[in-house]
Design an enzyme around this catalytic site. Structure first.
Site, mmCIF file in Angstrom:
data_model
loop_
_atom_site.group_PDB
_atom_site.id
_atom_site.type_symbol
_atom_site.label_atom_id
_atom_site.label_comp_id
_atom_site.label_asym_id
_atom_site.label_seq_id
_atom_site.Cartn_x
_atom_site.Cartn_y
_atom_site.Cartn_z
ATOM 1 N N HIS A 2 38.417 8.878 -35.812
ATOM 2 C CA HIS A 2 37.248 9.723 -35.603
ATOM 3 C C HIS A 2 36.274 9.024 -34.663
ATOM 4 O O HIS A 2 36.376 7.822 -34.421
ATOM 5 C CB HIS A 2 36.547 10.033 -36.933
ATOM 6 C CG HIS A 2 36.068 8.810 -37.650
ATOM 7 N ND1 HIS A 2 36.862 8.111 -38.533
ATOM 8 C CD2 HIS A 2 34.892 8.121 -37.617
ATOM 9 C CE1 HIS A 2 36.201 7.073 -39.011
ATOM 10 N NE2 HIS A 2 34.995 7.051 -38.462
ATOM 11 N N GLU A 59 33.504 7.746 -45.109
ATOM 12 C CA GLU A 59 32.192 8.146 -44.589
ATOM 13 C C GLU A 59 32.049 9.663 -44.641
ATOM 14 O O GLU A 59 33.035 10.390 -44.553
ATOM 15 C CB GLU A 59 32.040 7.718 -43.126
ATOM 16 C CG GLU A 59 32.106 6.230 -42.889
ATOM 17 C CD GLU A 59 32.156 5.868 -41.412
ATOM 18 O OE1 GLU A 59 31.529 4.875 -41.047
ATOM 19 O OE2 GLU A 59 32.826 6.574 -40.635
ATOM 20 N N LYS A 69 36.088 2.090 -46.425
ATOM 21 C CA LYS A 69 34.839 2.586 -45.848
ATOM 22 C C LYS A 69 34.929 4.088 -45.560
ATOM 23 O O LYS A 69 34.814 4.504 -44.408
ATOM 24 C CB LYS A 69 34.519 1.811 -44.568
ATOM 25 C CG LYS A 69 33.090 2.038 -44.053
ATOM 26 C CD LYS A 69 32.884 1.346 -42.716
ATOM 27 C CE LYS A 69 31.501 1.606 -42.172
ATOM 28 N NZ LYS A 69 31.309 1.057 -40.822
ATOM 29 N N HIS A 78 39.081 3.528 -40.545
ATOM 30 C CA HIS A 78 38.734 2.524 -41.553
ATOM 31 C C HIS A 78 39.891 2.367 -42.532
ATOM 32 O O HIS A 78 40.541 3.353 -42.887
ATOM 33 C CB HIS A 78 37.468 2.937 -42.298
ATOM 34 C CG HIS A 78 36.308 3.202 -41.396
ATOM 35 N ND1 HIS A 78 35.742 2.220 -40.608
ATOM 36 C CD2 HIS A 78 35.626 4.337 -41.114
ATOM 37 C CE1 HIS A 78 34.748 2.747 -39.903
ATOM 38 N NE2 HIS A 78 34.665 4.025 -40.185
ATOM 39 N N LYS A 104 34.484 -3.697 -27.686
ATOM 40 C CA LYS A 104 34.782 -4.616 -28.785
ATOM 41 C C LYS A 104 36.284 -4.742 -29.024
ATOM 42 O O LYS A 104 37.097 -4.040 -28.427
ATOM 43 C CB LYS A 104 34.071 -4.142 -30.065
ATOM 44 C CG LYS A 104 32.552 -4.188 -29.982
ATOM 45 C CD LYS A 104 31.930 -3.733 -31.292
ATOM 46 C CE LYS A 104 30.409 -3.786 -31.233
ATOM 47 N NZ LYS A 104 29.792 -3.294 -32.477
ATOM 48 N N ARG A 154 39.256 -0.282 -34.226
ATOM 49 C CA ARG A 154 38.836 0.527 -33.077
ATOM 50 C C ARG A 154 40.002 0.887 -32.161
ATOM 51 O O ARG A 154 40.948 0.126 -32.015
ATOM 52 C CB ARG A 154 37.760 -0.214 -32.278
ATOM 53 C CG ARG A 154 36.474 -0.425 -33.056
ATOM 54 C CD ARG A 154 35.431 -1.202 -32.270
ATOM 55 N NE ARG A 154 34.231 -1.439 -33.089
ATOM 56 C CZ ARG A 154 34.093 -2.457 -33.918
ATOM 57 N NH1 ARG A 154 35.056 -3.361 -34.014
ATOM 58 N NH2 ARG A 154 32.998 -2.584 -34.644
ATOM 59 N N SER A 172 32.606 4.367 -30.666
ATOM 60 C CA SER A 172 34.026 4.041 -30.544
ATOM 61 C C SER A 172 34.879 4.967 -31.404
ATOM 62 O O SER A 172 34.490 5.361 -32.503
ATOM 63 C CB SER A 172 34.278 2.586 -30.949
ATOM 64 O OG SER A 172 33.926 2.368 -32.293
ATOM 65 N N GLN A 175 37.559 5.228 -33.940
ATOM 66 C CA GLN A 175 37.856 4.201 -34.930
ATOM 67 C C GLN A 175 38.475 4.818 -36.169
ATOM 68 O O GLN A 175 38.465 6.030 -36.359
ATOM 69 C CB GLN A 175 36.572 3.460 -35.306
ATOM 70 C CG GLN A 175 35.463 4.365 -35.810
ATOM 71 C CD GLN A 175 34.141 3.642 -35.979
ATOM 72 O OE1 GLN A 175 33.658 3.490 -37.091
ATOM 73 N NE2 GLN A 175 33.544 3.203 -34.866
#
Length: 441
Positions: free
Chosen positions: A285, A138, A136, A113, A310, A304, A109, A111
């Site tokens: 991303h 990454e 979050k 954060h 979802k 998302r 997806s 998304q």
């Protein structure tokens, strides 16, 4: 032999449907090589290997009665985290990072954060969809060739895309397209009034797209697909890869808004083996294909945008993004020397993102030379995985702790423990390569 300062862990894995199938997956290869009793099902996807203290997919200490790493940390936090880490991150039960291997066959997806402040607000308002109050950030490091989306394209490229692709123009509307193209000011120094105005215009365009009815997206997708077939030259001046990419991702997620917000608005990033990108909070991303090492702060908060069945939180997504618009090359992470790693390795480099929760050290030995590398004790816990080749690992100067480390093997290293890696140069057909996630305070 294992010690409480260095011990092997058996890690759990996830069979999400976007994962690579069977033994084509690096995750599957690592799982089977680490534990040959696990038979790989050649019809199933193997998507993620989790290394850490997350309770959903626990890592277990093989030679310490198969206790979970989380239980070990909880029982002896001073020994396995260290006082400075406990104080800095406020937990005596878990590592502040989660280390993973991902093997991606189908797009994940699109998304973003939240940062810490927004994470706390979202968790308080909607704990079902936002299960914790953390941020979050990454980092993704390519183990094989990788492609993904990362951040909005530079504004001059977006202006060209809006002017060139009629289907996107139709969705956004000519009035807003004209306002965007005439209103952006380049170059604009970050934080300047021109930059602030540029981001507001980009937010208007993205917000209009994300609030478009599904029926309109479906209609324009049909036209867009036809154009990629009949007039691929339309995309030549934007990105010649777009026709193939749009068709490929539409097969995975037919008529999805991600075809517009991902393929047309976001940077399409390619990483060669060993290259990395850092995914900042509040930047959109998605991962498209390839095998990667991923490290992240310990959080499950995801907002998302597309390529997902979802929950999509469009309102918060449109409001939260930074609307940064940098080039692909600026999304890639520079590598740094790591002076606390010395020896025969041909490469020992640090991926050091601008956040506190984690860094990753890559160490590579030439397959024909072998050798030894000593890495000084770190002021915090760490996890090591071998992604190629084989050798041994031990506490420096203590041969009683020496253990075999093969492709897919994972070890936990307690704070302050200097370790020694030795490459097995006999019959080695791959460079012995390890990645080590760690945190210091």
């Amino acid at each position: 032999m294992s010690s409480e300062k260095l011990f092997r862990i058996q890690c759990g894995y996830q069979n999400y449907d976007w994962g690579k199938i069977g033994s084509s997956s690096a995750v599957a290869q690592f799982v089977h090589n680490s534990d040959p009793s696990i038979t790989i099902d050649e019809t199933k996807p193997y998507a993620e290997l989790w290394m850490g203290t997350h309770p959903s997919v626990p890592s277990k200490a093989i030679d310490l009665n198969n206790q979970t790493l989380r239980d070990l940390v909880t029982a002896k936090p001073q020994e396995y985290l260290g006082e400075s880490i406990i104080t800095k991150f406020g937990s005596s039960k878990e590592l502040p990072f989660l280390f993973k291997v991902l093997s991606i066959e189908k797009v994940l997806s699109i998304q973003a954060h939240p940062d810490k402040k927004l994470g706390a607000q979202l968790h308080a308002a909607d704990p079902k969809n936002y299960p914790d109050d953390n941020h979050k950030p990454e980092m993704a490091i390519a183990v094989t060739d990788f492609e993904g989306f990362c951040g909005f394209k530079p504004l001059d490229q977006l202006a060209k895309t809006l002017a060139t692709v009629p289907e996107l123009n139709e969705i956004i509307g000519q009035e807003l397209v004209d306002e965007f193209i005439s209103g952006i000011k380049l170059p604009a120094e970050v934080g300047s009034q021109d930059d602030v105005n540029n981001r507001k215009l980009l937010q208007k365009v993205f917000g209009k797209l994300m609030n478009t009815d599904d029926d309109v997206i479906k209609q324009q997708t049909a036209k867009l697909l036809e154009r990629t077939d009949r007039e691929p030259q339309v995309f030549k001046d934007i990105d010649s890869r777009l026709p193939e990419l749009i068709q490929r991702l539409n097969k995975q997620f037919p008529n999805d808004i991600g075809l517009f917000c991902g393929c047309l608005l976001l940077n399409h990033v390619g990483l060669n083996k060993g290259e990395a990108m850092f995914l900042q909070a509040k930047d959109p991303h998605a991962y498209i294909s390839g095998d990667i090492i991923e490290c992240m702060a310990a959080s499950d908060n995801v907002v998302r945008a597309g390529f997902t069945p979802k929950f999509k939180d469009v309102k918060n997504l449109v409001e939260m993004l930074t609307y940064s618009y940098e080039s692909v090359e600026k999304q890639k992470m520079p590598l740094q020397e790591f002076p606390r790693s010395k020896g025969d390795a041909v490469k020992s480099v640090l991926y050091d993102p601008p956040i506190a929760e984690f860094s990753v050290l890559q160490t590579i030995f030439d397959k024909s030379k072998g050798g030894k590398q000593v890495i000084e004790g770190l002021n915090g816990p760490s996890i090591v995985i071998a992604t190629n080749g084989k050798g041994t690992i031990q506490i420096t100067g203590d041969d009683s702790t020496k253990q075999k480390i093969d492709t897919g093997y994972v070890f936990f290293v307690a704070p302050g423990s200097s370790i020694e890696l030795t490459a097995d140069s006999a019959n080695q057909d791959q460079d012995f390569t390890t990645y080590r996630a760690f945190v210091e305070a």
